[in-house]
Design a protein around this motif. Structure first.
Motif, short mmCIF file in Angstrom:
data_model
loop_
_atom_site.label_atom_id
_atom_site.label_comp_id
_atom_site.label_asym_id
_atom_site.label_seq_id
_atom_site.Cartn_x
_atom_site.Cartn_y
_atom_site.Cartn_z
N VAL A 252 0.75 -1.24 -0.33
CA VAL A 252 -0.17 0.00 -0.16
C VAL A 252 1.26 1.67 -0.15
N ASN A 253 2.41 1.32 0.51
CA ASN A 253 2.62 2.16 0.81
C ASN A 253 3.85 3.12 -0.69
N ALA A 254 3.10 1.30 -0.92
CA ALA A 254 4.35 2.29 -2.92
C ALA A 254 3.44 2.50 -3.57
N ILE A 255 2.18 1.97 -3.04
CA ILE A 255 1.18 2.47 -5.01
C ILE A 255 0.30 3.75 -4.30
N ALA A 256 0.71 4.47 -2.85
CA ALA A 256 0.90 5.39 -2.65
C ALA A 256 1.64 6.08 -2.92
N LYS A 257 2.82 5.67 -2.96
CA LYS A 257 4.11 6.97 -3.32
C LYS A 257 3.93 6.81 -5.42
N ARG A 258 3.95 5.56 -5.62
CA ARG A 258 3.06 5.82 -6.80
C ARG A 258 2.68 6.98 -7.37
N TRP A 259 1.14 6.86 -6.91
CA TRP A 259 -0.04 8.30 -6.77
C TRP A 259 0.76 9.61 -5.63
N GLY A 260 2.11 9.42 -5.52
CA GLY A 260 2.70 11.16 -4.99
C GLY A 260 0.98 11.12 -3.83
N ALA A 261 1.02 10.49 -2.66
CA ALA A 261 0.59 10.07 -1.97
C ALA A 261 0.80 9.82 -0.53
N LYS A 262 0.06 10.10 0.53
CA LYS A 262 1.05 9.16 1.79
C LYS A 262 -0.37 8.22 1.78
N THR A 263 0.22 7.57 3.47
CA THR A 263 -0.10 6.63 3.51
C THR A 263 -1.63 6.82 5.27
N GLU A 264 -2.33 6.88 5.56
CA GLU A 264 -2.80 6.93 6.94
C GLU A 264 -3.67 5.57 6.67
N PHE A 265 -3.14 4.69 7.80
CA PHE A 265 -4.25 3.72 7.98
C PHE A 265 -4.81 3.62 9.17
N VAL A 266 -6.59 3.68 9.09
CA VAL A 266 -7.83 3.12 9.49
C VAL A 266 -7.74 2.14 10.62
N VAL A 267 -6.73 1.69 12.04
CA VAL A 267 -6.81 0.55 11.89
C VAL A 267 -8.77 -0.14 12.81
N GLY A 268 -8.96 -0.70 12.48
CA GLY A 268 -10.38 -1.31 13.42
C GLY A 268 -10.44 -3.10 13.51
N ASP A 269 -11.55 -3.18 13.98
CA ASP A 269 -12.15 -4.87 14.34
C ASP A 269 -12.47 -5.23 12.57
N PHE A 270 -12.07 -6.60 12.14
CA PHE A 270 -11.68 -6.68 10.75
C PHE A 270 -13.24 -7.07 10.22
N LYS A 271 -14.45 -7.43 11.23
CA LYS A 271 -15.61 -7.35 10.51
C LYS A 271 -15.98 -6.21 10.30
N GLY A 272 -15.45 -4.58 10.67
CA GLY A 272 -16.39 -3.91 10.11
C GLY A 272 -15.32 -3.43 9.50
N LEU A 273 -14.70 -3.97 8.38
CA LEU A 273 -13.66 -3.10 7.19
C LEU A 273 -14.37 -2.53 6.22
N LEU A 274 -15.27 -4.10 5.58
CA LEU A 274 -16.49 -3.22 4.62
C LEU A 274 -16.92 -2.45 4.64
N PRO A 275 -17.48 -2.74 6.35
CA PRO A 275 -18.26 -1.41 6.09
C PRO A 275 -17.92 -0.20 6.30
N SER A 276 -17.28 0.11 6.87
CA SER A 276 -16.20 1.21 6.55
C SER A 276 -15.67 2.27 5.85
N LEU A 277 -15.40 1.38 4.09
CA LEU A 277 -15.27 1.42 3.15
C LEU A 277 -16.74 2.07 2.76
N ASP A 278 -17.59 1.37 2.93
CA ASP A 278 -19.22 2.06 2.76
C ASP A 278 -19.38 3.29 2.97
N SER A 279 -19.00 3.48 4.37
CA SER A 279 -19.27 4.71 4.99
C SER A 279 -18.22 6.08 4.52
N LYS A 280 -16.98 5.38 3.36
CA LYS A 280 -16.04 6.21 3.28
C LYS A 280 -15.60 6.38 4.37
#
Length: 138
Positions: free
Chosen positions: A49-77
């Motif tokens: 992910v850090n390599a992808i972000a670098k390629r896009w000229g961006a910094k990575t910010e990790f949002v750590v949470g429970d595995f079950k909540g990952l896709l709902p977090s994506l849904d809620s942007k």
């Protein structure tokens, strides 16, 4: 393609030069904290992910949470993508895009004894003969 060209062609969800990534942070060697209390994640997915972000000229910010909540977090942007050892399934592909970036095979490794006792070899030979005999009878 140069890094400058790649940065100008980053996806629309990368806003303000930040790529937000939802992860559970507890799945070594994919993503985990090396020591208790560490602030930064390490692991294979973190590097990808850090390599992808670098390629896009961006910094990575990790949002750590429970595995079950990952896709709902994506849904809620709450994040832009999920990287947490998540499997790509037909059901998930109906709602989300998925990119396979790793092919894993599970295996079990153990320390071999310094010398192999004859009993083990005999058992293995006997077991092999028995299995072969069962298969030829069918």
């Amino acid at each position: 393609m140069s890094n400058a060209q790649a940065a100008s062609e980053h996806p629309g969800f990368v806003e303000g030069g930040v790529l937000k990534v939802c992860t559970a942070g507890d799945f070594p060697p994919m993503q985990y904290y090396k020591n208790p209390g560490d602030a930064d994640l390490v692991g294979f997915e973190v590097d990808v992910v850090n390599a992808i972000a670098k390629r896009w000229g961006a910094k990575t910010e990790f949002v750590v949470g429970d595995f079950k909540g990952l896709l709902p977090s994506l849904d809620s942007k709450r994040c832009d993508l999920v990287a947490s050892g998540i499997m790509i399934t037909p059901a998930r592909l109906e709602k989300y895009d998925g990119v396979p970036y790793s092919a894993l095979t599970w295996c079990c490794s153990c320390r071999a004894p310094m010398s192999r006792p004859r009993l083990r070899k005999t058992w293995t030979e006997r077991s092999w003969r028995s299995r072969r005999a069962r298969h030829t009878r069918r």
